[in-house]
Motif scaffolding. Structure first.
Motif, PDB file in Angstrom:
ATOM      1  N   UNK A  35       0.832  -1.210   0.000  1.00 27.30           N
ATOM      2  CA  UNK A  35       0.000   0.000   0.000  1.00 27.30           C
ATOM      3  C   UNK A  35       0.866   1.260   0.000  1.00 27.30           C
ATOM      4  N   UNK A  36       1.983   1.209   0.747  1.00 25.98           N
ATOM      5  CA  UNK A  36       2.772   2.424   0.954  1.00 25.98           C
ATOM      6  C   UNK A  36       4.024   2.511   0.089  1.00 25.98           C
ATOM      7  N   UNK A  37       4.537   1.365  -0.352  1.00 26.02           N
ATOM      8  CA  UNK A  37       5.852   1.365  -0.997  1.00 26.02           C
ATOM      9  C   UNK A  37       5.871   0.610  -2.319  1.00 26.02           C
ATOM     10  N   UNK A  38       6.844   1.017  -3.132  1.00 27.03           N
ATOM     11  CA  UNK A  38       7.184   0.230  -4.319  1.00 27.03           C
ATOM     12  C   UNK A  38       8.658  -0.145  -4.184  1.00 27.03           C
ATOM     13  N   UNK A  39       8.957  -1.424  -4.298  1.00 29.43           N
ATOM     14  CA  UNK A  39      10.346  -1.872  -4.209  1.00 29.43           C
ATOM     15  C   UNK A  39      10.744  -2.471  -5.547  1.00 29.43           C
ATOM     16  N   UNK A  40      11.867  -1.991  -6.071  1.00 33.52           N
ATOM     17  CA  UNK A  40      12.338  -2.559  -7.336  1.00 33.52           C
ATOM     18  C   UNK A  40      13.753  -3.099  -7.151  1.00 33.52           C
ATOM     19  N   UNK A  41      14.065  -4.126  -7.916  1.00 30.68           N
ATOM     20  CA  UNK A  41      15.379  -4.760  -7.830  1.00 30.68           C
ATOM     21  C   UNK A  41      16.089  -4.649  -9.169  1.00 30.68           C
ATOM     22  N   UNK A  42      17.389  -4.437  -9.085  1.00 33.55           N
ATOM     23  CA  UNK A  42      18.211  -4.395 -10.303  1.00 33.55           C
ATOM     24  C   UNK A  42      19.401  -5.313 -10.136  1.00 33.55           C
ATOM     25  N   UNK A  43      19.810  -5.848 -11.236  1.00 30.16           N
ATOM     26  CA  UNK A  43      21.069  -6.564 -11.314  1.00 30.16           C
ATOM     27  C   UNK A  43      22.174  -5.521 -11.030  1.00 30.16           C
ATOM     28  N   UNK A  44      23.072  -5.848 -10.103  1.00 26.37           N
ATOM     29  CA  UNK A  44      24.061  -4.871  -9.660  1.00 26.37           C
ATOM     30  C   UNK A  44      24.982  -4.373 -10.770  1.00 26.37           C
ATOM     31  N   UNK A  45      25.136  -5.166 -11.831  1.00 27.02           N
ATOM     32  CA  UNK A  45      26.042  -4.747 -12.897  1.00 27.02           C
ATOM     33  C   UNK A  45      25.330  -3.834 -13.894  1.00 27.02           C
ATOM     34  N   UNK A  46      24.048  -3.653 -13.687  1.00 30.88           N
ATOM     35  CA  UNK A  46      23.240  -2.981 -14.693  1.00 30.88           C
ATOM     36  C   UNK A  46      22.330  -1.948 -14.041  1.00 30.88           C
ATOM     37  N   UNK A  47      22.813  -1.338 -12.979  1.00 33.37           N
ATOM     38  CA  UNK A  47      21.943  -0.499 -12.160  1.00 33.37           C
ATOM     39  C   UNK A  47      21.865   0.927 -12.707  1.00 33.37           C
ATOM     40  N   UNK A  48      20.656   1.395 -13.062  1.00 37.20           N
ATOM     41  CA  UNK A  48      20.540   2.734 -13.657  1.00 37.20           C
ATOM     42  C   UNK A  48      20.465   3.825 -12.584  1.00 37.20           C
TER      43      UNK A  48
END
Ligand code: SAH
Length: 272
Positions: A35-48
């Protein structure tokens, strides 16, 4: 491989919808919404990194960044993954949980970074709807398969042929692992989106995705459904999305059958 986790404090609503549209243009490996948050994950070698910073600044949002070491990932999900029991119909657990007794369908999932453990209201409602549908001998498409959980359940419910598709490569690999772990043999998995699917005449399309994708693909979904076939969707918000999705579905020859709502998420069943 290491991962970067970004947690945006952004409640459901227009700002979140627009943020999600921007984030979907980045190469995420996973996403979770509460409800309160959006969490996104990225590959560490490809982090924008700069893009994330710009987005946060543009929307005046706070975010937290965390590095997740691959070696810790398993530990972290294992300690956090509680099994899910949906009445006595279906359980979703990890391989290290003891199986439930007296449950019709036991599903084992190792979700890693993918979505689809049954904890989220949208997955739960999809499963509750699936319980009401006769799958025997049916040809099913699972659009946005994530962990593969719905495709796996469709096979356990005796569907004849299941096609699962996800545009996230990580999810495709994860779905394949989970499909193997559950001993399924009638699920074909594709990496891509609906354009990848050359088959037609599906009896049922399952699509727990989001409003943008559903609206974008509504006419293609209708085109690949057999006459009389069903569309079961979720990933849409009960307040903002239901009316617009309903209109679009009806505009493409589908009849509304029923709806479930939980935590302001909706799931809807249509028939072509
Ligand atoms: N079916 C699972 C997972 C739903 S999450 C469940 O019900 O729990 C939605 C999934 O759709 C994610 O894995 C995401 O990668 C995928 N997805 C989002 N947009 C997509 C698109 N345009 N084409 C294909 N897959 C998409």
């Amino acid at each position: 491989m290491d991962y970067i986790k970004i947690l945006f404090s952004v409640p459901s609503g227009d700002t979140r919808d627009i943020l999600l549209a921007h984030l979907s243009q980045t190469e995420m490996t996973g996403i979770e919404e509460t409800e309160e948050n959006v969490t996104v994950y990225y590959d560490g070698t490809n982090f924008p990194g700069p893009e994330i910073e710009n987005l946060a600044a543009g929307f005046a949002l706070k975010y937290e960044q965390e590095l997740i070491k691959e070696t810790n990932w398993n530990e972290s999900w294992e300690s956090n993954f509680q099994p899910v029991l949906i009445d006595h119909f279906c359980s979703i657990r990890a391989h290290f949980h003891p199986p439930f007794q007296n449950v019709d369908h036991n599903i084992v999932i190792t979700p890693k970074m993918s979505f689809g453990t049954g904890h989220h209201a949208t997955t739960e409602m999809m499963i509750r709807f699936m319980r009401e549908i006769n799958f025997s001998g049916k040809k099913v498409l699972d659009f946005g398969t994530g962990t593969g959980v719905l495709a796996i359940l469709a096979e356990k419910l005796d569907a004849m042929e299941i096609v699962a598709v996800d545009h996230d490569e990580w999810s495709v690999n994860n779905a394949l692992e989970n499909i193997m772990e559950n001993g399924c043999s009638r699920i074909a998995v594709y990496n891509g989106s609906l354009e990848m699917i050359k088959e037609r005449n599906f009896d049922l399309v399952l699509a727990n995705i989001n409003r943008h994708v559903l609206l974008h693909y509504m006419s293609s979904i209708s085109a690949i459904l057999a006459p009389g076939g069903n569309l079961l969707i979720s990933g849409i918000l009960a307040t903002e999305d239901v009316t617009i999705v309903l209109e679009q579905a009806e505009g493409h020859g589908m009849v509304f059958k029923s709806k479930k709502i939980k935590n302001n998420w909706a799931a809807m069943l249509f028939q072509k």
